[in-house]
Scaffold this motif. Structure first.
Motif, short mmCIF file in Angstrom:
data_model
loop_
_atom_site.label_atom_id
_atom_site.label_comp_id
_atom_site.label_asym_id
_atom_site.label_seq_id
_atom_site.Cartn_x
_atom_site.Cartn_y
_atom_site.Cartn_z
N MET A 245 0.81 -1.22 0.00
CA MET A 245 0.00 0.00 0.00
C MET A 245 0.85 1.27 0.00
O MET A 245 0.34 2.37 0.08
CB MET A 245 -0.94 0.00 1.22
N GLY A 246 2.17 1.10 -0.08
CA GLY A 246 3.06 2.25 -0.18
C GLY A 246 3.70 2.68 1.12
O GLY A 246 4.43 3.70 1.15
N TYR A 247 3.47 1.93 2.20
CA TYR A 247 4.02 2.31 3.51
C TYR A 247 5.51 2.00 3.57
O TYR A 247 5.94 0.89 3.23
CB TYR A 247 3.28 1.58 4.62
N ILE A 248 6.30 2.96 4.03
CA ILE A 248 7.72 2.76 4.25
C ILE A 248 7.99 3.06 5.72
O ILE A 248 7.80 4.20 6.18
CB ILE A 248 8.57 3.70 3.37
N PRO A 249 8.40 2.07 6.51
CA PRO A 249 8.62 2.28 7.96
C PRO A 249 9.63 3.39 8.20
O PRO A 249 10.58 3.55 7.46
CB PRO A 249 9.15 0.93 8.43
#
Length: 249
Positions: A245-249
């Protein structure tokens, strides 16, 4: 500007969603404070077009046409497309029932379910809604919401006991939500359904905000014996979906 008849149709759908056994014309009109004549015309139109079905005793329920619309809506959701194969793989890995839910107003709604060869019966079904304070999915969503939003939801929630294990003390619930956020997952210890134990983890969007959650559910003894194994695969799955979903920690 709202169209009165359209709003009434939506209110009928929402009413019947909460009464799967069906309601007759008089009951619908009374519950919604609609004139009985206009209720009859609306219900008749919806029935003729397949959006409602009727029993032999003229009780109306949500109809098959809504299943088609709901399926199309689900398939058009990015999260459903991106989550489908990770959820299928998770169900195979842990051999338990896997659920996914998203935030919808002040409630959560189930958007995916993957069964395994050891799945158990549960009231949770795709499209159904549950309050958030008494489920693993709901509690992990609450745990990761901004504090103001979490408090707004809980302040207007009546913490009714669903089972003997339901947490109904607000201070205790707040303490648990802090713990769940720190450990990265939440637990439902027979708080919504007796015999059902769930472990749930959050899914984040491109902005880093929680918007969905995934859970593994099964009999209490079986899940607890395999707790660490299930948590490992659950967190691995939610990381994959979040990344998709495009999440980058």
């Amino acid at each position: 500007m709202s169209v009165k008849s359209a709003v009434r149709v939506l209110e009928i759908f929402e009413l019947l969603r909460d009464h799967p056994q069906g309601l007759n014309i008089k009951e619908i009109a009374s519950a919604l404070s609609f004139p009985q004549s206009s209720t009859f015309n609306l219900v008749k139109t919806l029935y003729e077009h397949g959006y409602l079905s009727a029993t032999e005793t003229k009780k109306y329920r949500l109809g098959p046409k809504l299943i088609q619309l709901g399926t199309s809506s689900m398939e058009s959701m990015d999260v459903y497309r991106e989550a489908k194969w990770p959820l299928e793989r998770l169900a195979e890995q842990v051999e338990e029932t896997v659920f996914m839910a998203i935030l919808s107003g002040d409630e959560m709604v189930y958007v995916a379910k993957e069964d395994s060869n050891r799945s158990i019966k549960t009231s949770a079904q795709i499209g159904s809604r549950k309050p958030m304070y008494c489920t693993g999915l709901g509690k992990v969503l609450l745990a990761y919401l901004p504090e103001e939003e979490r408090n707004r939801i809980l302040d207007k929630s009546a913490l009714h006991p669903i089972t003997e294990n339901t947490v109904t003390d607000r201070d205790e619930l707040d303490r648990l939500l802090i713990q769940y956020r720190e450990q990265g997952y939440a637990v439902d210890n027979e708080e919504n359904e007796e015999g059902l134990y769930c472990i749930a983890a959050p899914v984040f969007d491109v902005a880093g905000l929680v918007f969905a959650a995934v859970s593994v559910a099964g009999p209490k003894d079986r899940i607890r014996k395999r707790h660490d194994f299930i948590v490992f695969h659950l967190l691995s799955t939610t990381r994959v979906i979040s990344r998709n979903m495009g999440y980058i920690p």
